[in-house]
Design a protein around this motif. Structure first.
Motif, PDB file in Angstrom:
ATOM      1  N   LEU A 289      -9.425  -2.256   6.878  1.00 61.40           N
ATOM      2  CA  LEU A 289     -10.098  -1.726   5.688  1.00 61.40           C
ATOM      3  C   LEU A 289     -11.560  -1.413   5.998  1.00 61.40           C
TER       4      LEU A 289
ATOM      5  N   LEU B 158     -12.597  -0.797  -1.757  1.00 65.30           N
ATOM      6  CA  LEU B 158     -11.438  -1.476  -1.191  1.00 65.30           C
ATOM      7  C   LEU B 158     -11.715  -2.976  -1.206  1.00 65.30           C
TER       8      LEU B 158
ATOM      9  N   ALA C 235       0.827  -1.206   0.000  1.00 65.52           N
ATOM     10  CA  ALA C 235       0.000   0.000   0.000  1.00 65.52           C
ATOM     11  C   ALA C 235       0.863   1.258   0.000  1.00 65.52           C
TER      12      ALA C 235
ATOM     13  N   VAL D 216      -3.099   3.106   3.816  1.00 62.70           N
ATOM     14  CA  VAL D 216      -4.302   3.103   2.987  1.00 62.70           C
ATOM     15  C   VAL D 216      -4.980   4.462   3.031  1.00 62.70           C
TER      16      VAL D 216
ATOM     17  N   GLY E  77      -2.891  -5.603  -0.184  1.00 58.44           N
ATOM     18  CA  GLY E  77      -2.916  -6.154   1.161  1.00 58.44           C
ATOM     19  C   GLY E  77      -2.206  -7.478   1.341  1.00 58.44           C
TER      20      GLY E  77
ATOM     21  N   TRP F 150      -0.472   0.034   8.413  1.00 56.46           N
ATOM     22  CA  TRP F 150      -1.290  -0.312   7.250  1.00 56.46           C
ATOM     23  C   TRP F 150      -2.444   0.683   7.086  1.00 56.46           C
TER      24      TRP F 150
END
Length: 235
Positions: A185, A154, A94, A135, A118, A131
């Motif tokens: 996410l 996503l 990412a 994102v 991912g 993470w």
């Protein structure tokens, strides 16, 4: 890295090296990385960004890969022409996508932007907070490329714990990691940003020869699930 992964680190390193040695390296799918699915007006513009599954690793041509299948699934729902373009590269995380992939999406603002990332972050045991920041930064970078009223989808992480090529306990550790990142996410969902859970990949014929990447059949099923989120039938 979780306490379990730390405790198992010596075993995981040995298993990871073994998986890399015996797993065939498959190429990205051949063919154009943009196209048009015929249909009615007004046309729908779609941009796809991602790592190896988005690049078509596991299938022969882009026609059978995720981006083209996603465009076809969207056209089948709305009856509209779909103009799609793809920026994808094997091995991308990412954080790397900001430099590697976002510039490749330059073009008309997209009504639907699909993000498929991912697995590489899972393999690197990227922390949840890092993470999430990665994102979020990517979503900010995609905002100028998204049409007014458009949506960013996503793609949920696949169930890595079911990948045939991975032995235990590596499979279990990576499966838990993938679920953790996928949960992050879901937390990023907001107006204009949707999360599409990955469909199960536990049936026959759903993996490519490497036991890691999706086959053409899996790409079709995954594209349908993604289209369900991007353009629900009720609309």
């Amino acid at each position: 890295m979780s306490p379990l992964a730390l405790a198992l680190a010596p075993v995981l390193l040995v298993q990871g090296a073994g998986v890399r040695r015996r797993t065939p390296v498959l190429p990205e799918a051949a063919g154009p990385r943009s196209g048009v699915v015929p249909g009615g007006a007004p046309p729908l513009t779609v941009a796809v960004l991602g790592e190896s599954p988005a690049a078509g690793v596991g299938v022969a041509t882009q026609e059978d890969a995720l981006a083209a299948r996603f465009a076809a699934a969207l056209a089948g729902r709305g009856g509209r022409e779909v103009r799609w373009r793809l920026s994808a590269r094997t091995g991308t995380t990412a954080a790397q996508a900001l430099v590697r992939l976002v510039p490749g999406l330059a073009g008309p603002p997209a009504d639907v932007v699909l993000v498929v990332l991912g697995v590489n972050d899972t393999l690197r045991l990227r922390g949840r907070a890092a993470w999430r920041r990665d994102v979020r930064a990517l979503l900010d970078a995609l905002a100028p490329l998204t049409a007014a009223g458009g949506v960013v989808v996503l793609a949920g992480l696949p169930d890595v714990a079911r990948f045939p090529t991975l032995p235990q306990p590596l499979r279990g550790v990576l499966g838990r990691q993938a679920r953790a990142l996928d949960g992050e996410l879901e937390r990023l969902v907001r107006p204009g940003v949707r999360h599409a859970p990955a469909p199960p990949m536990d049936g026959p014929g759903l993996f490519a020869d490497d036991g890691f990447h999706p086959s053409a059949a899996a790409c079709r099923a995954w594209a349908t699930a993604l289209a369900d989120t991007a353009l629900p039938m009720s609309t």
